[in-house]
Design an enzyme around this catalytic site. Structure first.
Site, PDB file in Angstrom:
ATOM      1  N   ASP A  75     -20.547  20.267   0.164  1.00  0.00           N
ATOM      2  CA  ASP A  75     -21.836  20.803   0.600  1.00  0.00           C
ATOM      3  C   ASP A  75     -21.578  21.647   1.848  1.00  0.00           C
ATOM      4  O   ASP A  75     -20.789  21.250   2.723  1.00  0.00           O
ATOM      5  CB  ASP A  75     -22.789  19.674   1.002  1.00  0.00           C
ATOM      6  N   HIS A  89     -14.271  17.499  -2.530  1.00  0.00           N
ATOM      7  CA  HIS A  89     -13.967  17.193  -3.932  1.00  0.00           C
ATOM      8  C   HIS A  89     -13.147  18.308  -4.569  1.00  0.00           C
ATOM      9  O   HIS A  89     -13.040  19.408  -4.028  1.00  0.00           O
ATOM     10  CB  HIS A  89     -15.267  16.977  -4.703  1.00  0.00           C
ATOM     11  N   SER A 129     -16.483  20.212   9.587  1.00  0.00           N
ATOM     12  CA  SER A 129     -15.276  21.013   9.511  1.00  0.00           C
ATOM     13  C   SER A 129     -15.360  22.047   8.390  1.00  0.00           C
ATOM     14  O   SER A 129     -16.444  22.477   8.020  1.00  0.00           O
ATOM     15  CB  SER A 129     -14.054  20.120   9.329  1.00  0.00           C
TER      16      SER A 129
END
Length: 304
Positions: A104, A160, A259
């Site tokens: 996200d 992911h 990050s």
């Protein structure tokens, strides 16, 4: 590893942006992150509750998408910050040969690698070989494609897989801990190639590909499924080989505070990014970012 000194580079933008950037050279980055890391790891219920509730309120975090929607269900701030999603909260796009977002966040930059140069911000590029700490790998990825996704503090903070692949190598690179937001990216030379980072290399249908997890100011650590949470070192590059098959959408790693994740694909993948996906586009993990052209047989030389 890229040898870049810590002298401030020429600042761009307004005085507020310049002051914010300059201040990052002054503060003790490693010490600050270490202190924050200890507080974030504390399981003192009073500390945890205070930090979790305050953080959620300040950043307007909605808990509907998470497996534990009650803020009091977390035993430390780190537990809250790396909170897991509820089942089916992020459907993984199943477009054939699709490349999905690893996290996200917001697209910082996306496009093609200009020989061995990646766009960091308008008018500012950095060398991919420096990012990966490998001249050979930098040459391999020349004229390939990349997508940089910035994770704000309010975002879901697990990273992911953007494609199917076998994790074959990780390389942990110690470095500075500048913020990685747009203001800093616009003003700090070679930002992503000088910050702490974890390079993950994969064998895929279209050759070797990479995902780089970049640390930042106050980030208390980087973790991957292959290495666990990395112990910080000021000087030592830590490289490991692996053979871990992972599917698109599988968890690769996580950050302890905000990050950046950078997806890097070889020229052989012939990646076509989605029309309209550009600087500051908001995206969620699992959403389609583009497609790669995969032949029935890998192109000769498609792997490092």
């Amino acid at each position: 590893m890229n040898n870049i000194d810590n002298k401030p580079t020429k600042k761009r933008g307004n005085k507020k942006a310049q002051l914010f950037t300059t201040s990052q050279y002054i503060v003790p980055q490693q010490l600050l992150s270490k202190v924050v890391g200890k507080v974030a790891a504390s399981k003192n219920p009073l500390v945890t509750k205070a930090f979790v509730h305050t953080f959620a309120k300040v950043y307007g975090i909605k808990m509907n998408d998470y497996a534990r929607p009650d803020l009091d269900d977390y035993d430390s701030f780190n537990d809250f910050f790396t909170r897991e999603l509820a089942d089916n909260a992020r459907p993984i796009d199943q477009t054939p040969n699709g490349i999905v977002s690893p996290a996200d966040g917001m697209v910082s930059q996306i496009g093609r690698i200009n020989r061995e140069q990646i766009l960091q911000a308008k008018g500012r590029e950095y060398d991919i070989g420096h990012l990966l700490a490998s001249i050979e790998e930098g040459r391999y990825f020349q004229n390939g494609t990349f997508a940089t996704v910035y994770l704000a503090p309010s975002n879901y903070h697990r990273v992911h897989m953007p494609f199917d692949g076998t994790l074959i190598k990780t390389r942990y690179l110690p470095g500075t801990l500048f913020s990685v937001n747009n203001t800093t990216a616009d003003n700090v030379l070679d930002l992503f190639a000088r910050n702490e980072r974890m390079v993950c290399l994969f064998d895929t249908e279209f050759g070797t590909a990479a995902v780089v997890l970049v640390g930042a100011m106050i980030v208390a650590g980087i973790e991957t499924v292959a290495t666990g949470k990395m112990k910080r070192s000021t000087t030592t590059i830590q490289e490991q080989t692996h053979h871990i098959p992972l599917k698109k959408g599988d968890e690769l790693g996580r950050f302890y505070l905000g990050s950046t994740a950078i997806v890097i694909l070889p020229e052989a993948a012939n990646t076509q990014w989605q029309v309209g996906l550009q600087h500051e586009s908001v995206i969620k993990m699992g959403e389609l970012m583009g497609t790669a052209s995969v032949s029935s047989q890998k192109m000769a030389g498609a792997n490092i």
